[in-house]
Write an enzyme that holds these catalytic residues in place. Sequence first.
Site, short mmCIF file in Angstrom:
data_model
loop_
_atom_site.label_atom_id
_atom_site.label_comp_id
_atom_site.label_asym_id
_atom_site.label_seq_id
_atom_site.Cartn_x
_atom_site.Cartn_y
_atom_site.Cartn_z
N ARG A 59 23.54 41.94 48.55
CA ARG A 59 24.56 41.23 47.79
C ARG A 59 25.96 41.63 48.27
O ARG A 59 26.09 42.52 49.11
CB ARG A 59 24.38 41.51 46.29
CG ARG A 59 24.16 43.01 46.03
CD ARG A 59 24.68 43.51 44.77
NE ARG A 59 26.10 43.35 44.66
CZ ARG A 59 26.99 44.16 45.28
NH1 ARG A 59 26.61 45.18 46.03
NH2 ARG A 59 28.27 43.92 45.13
N GLY A 60 26.97 41.00 47.65
CA GLY A 60 28.35 41.25 48.08
C GLY A 60 28.71 40.22 49.14
O GLY A 60 27.94 40.02 50.10
N ARG A 102 22.96 31.32 47.68
CA ARG A 102 23.94 31.53 46.61
C ARG A 102 25.17 30.70 46.95
O ARG A 102 25.58 30.66 48.12
CB ARG A 102 24.30 33.02 46.48
CG ARG A 102 23.15 33.88 46.02
CD ARG A 102 23.60 35.30 45.75
NE ARG A 102 24.32 35.43 44.48
CZ ARG A 102 24.96 36.54 44.10
NH1 ARG A 102 25.00 37.59 44.89
NH2 ARG A 102 25.56 36.60 42.92
N ASP A 250 34.94 36.73 46.16
CA ASP A 250 33.88 35.90 46.75
C ASP A 250 34.43 34.64 47.40
O ASP A 250 33.85 34.12 48.35
CB ASP A 250 32.83 35.55 45.69
CG ASP A 250 31.89 36.71 45.50
OD1 ASP A 250 32.29 37.69 44.83
OD2 ASP A 250 30.78 36.68 46.07
N ASN A 260 35.59 36.02 41.70
CA ASN A 260 34.94 37.32 41.88
C ASN A 260 33.98 37.50 40.70
O ASN A 260 33.90 36.65 39.80
CB ASN A 260 35.97 38.45 41.95
CG ASN A 260 35.35 39.76 42.40
OD1 ASN A 260 34.61 39.81 43.39
ND2 ASN A 260 35.60 40.83 41.68
N LYS A 261 33.27 38.59 40.70
CA LYS A 261 32.25 38.86 39.68
C LYS A 261 32.77 38.57 38.27
O LYS A 261 33.90 38.93 37.94
CB LYS A 261 31.80 40.32 39.82
CG LYS A 261 30.80 40.81 38.81
CD LYS A 261 29.56 39.95 38.70
CE LYS A 261 28.83 39.73 40.01
NZ LYS A 261 27.81 38.65 39.95
O1 MRU Z 1 26.76 39.10 42.47
P1 MRU Z 1 27.26 40.07 43.49
O2 MRU Z 1 26.87 41.47 43.22
O3 MRU Z 1 26.97 39.62 44.89
O4 MRU Z 1 28.86 40.00 43.31
C1 MRU Z 1 29.65 40.75 44.18
C2 MRU Z 1 31.10 40.66 43.89
O5 MRU Z 1 31.54 39.97 43.01
C3 MRU Z 1 32.01 41.41 44.82
O6 MRU Z 1 33.14 41.85 44.16
C4 MRU Z 1 32.44 40.48 45.96
O7 MRU Z 1 31.33 39.87 46.54
C5 MRU Z 1 33.19 41.21 47.01
S1 MRU Z 1 32.19 42.34 47.91
C6 MRU Z 1 33.17 43.05 49.11
#
Ligand code: MRU
Length: 370
Positions: A59-60, A102, A250, A260-261
């Site tokens: 993820r990320g 995703r 993201d 972002n998250k």
């Molecule tokens: O759902 P995830 O864990 O993939 O979400 C990740 C995030 O929101 C991160 O902050 C984002 O992807 C940046 S990672 C460098």
Amino acid sequence: MSGGGLTSKKEMGSVIEAIKWVNGRLEILDQTRLPFQFTNLVCQTPEEVREAIRKLRVRGAPLIGIVGAYGVVLGIQNSESSNYIEFKNELDTVINLLKDSRPTAQNLFWALNRMQRCCERNRNKEISVLKELLKKEAVKIHQDDKKRCLRIGENGAQLIREGDTILTHCNAGALATGGIGTALGVIYTANREGKGIKVFVDETRPLLQGARLTAWELKHAGIPVTLICDNMVGWVMKKGLIDCCIVGADRIASNGDTANKIGTYNISVLACHHKIPFYIAAPISTFDLNLKDGSEIPIEERGEEEVINWHGKRIAPKDIDVYTPAFDVTPGEYITAIITEHGIIYPPYKENLKVIANKIGENSQINIDK
Ligand code: MRU
């Protein structure tokens, strides 16, 4: 997908590797099991890569892009196509499959686009050469991310003062990139520069990337970390415990609106109210400058089981509605600056993002119609 050989021995202070590409095999550290179990998976097909992304085993945003590129290699490396048209059709099918993992992280589409362009640029080469070039392109996307993270770290560390306490959300570290991370890259660099920083991290419900992954990464790096629940952010800011916030991204629209998250927006509003600087750290591959603003960013919604269950047990009554957006959008006006590998971008974002896109030019393959 099967167990693999990625090392599970984590020396204090060593760089964590979330994935490895070894002899045509993709090894993934299963992040759903961290911080207590180090389970490594080997993905051998694009379908397995898509599943690992969907399940957040990997993820990320930047890391999803890297893994997507390797997924393309896995999908075409045994191709028996004898001509370019056939091969390209196969490649496009694999890319479409991976796109359907995703929807929010722009880095995935950026990386898949790069793979597609690499194929098109080399259309006159023999298929065996084309396969090698695609493999090289995926490795380059991975290697370059390491360098990008280092540059983001150096650029962002200039904004951190001696003794700052930084709030971060979710995980934008080594577990989310091919290098030291974006938001955490800034934190690691400031720490290495001896700034004596401390970090607050919130849990990041529902999947707890803050509690499970960021708290673990920071502890592993020997950086003082304090864990709080998501709903404590306002109070710790009011008490004067936070000097600045740094989070990853993201997708960033042309006016600076940033996905972002889920929960990032709350933090930005609270930071604005308490006059605390709120920074985004992200590589240029996260920019989607074809989008007018954040309302055009596709927001992933996930299964309700991630919200109604706790420790594998149902905690909410049956027959209720559950809403499960995995990301939110922070308006550009709440963002003090965006830290990139090409420098720090300040408002007005509409103008300044265009300036940086033009400066870095075509090679960036940033999503912008010229
Ligand atoms: O759902 P995830 O864990 O993939 O979400 C990740 C995030 O929101 C991160 O902050 C984002 O992807 C940046 S990672 C460098």
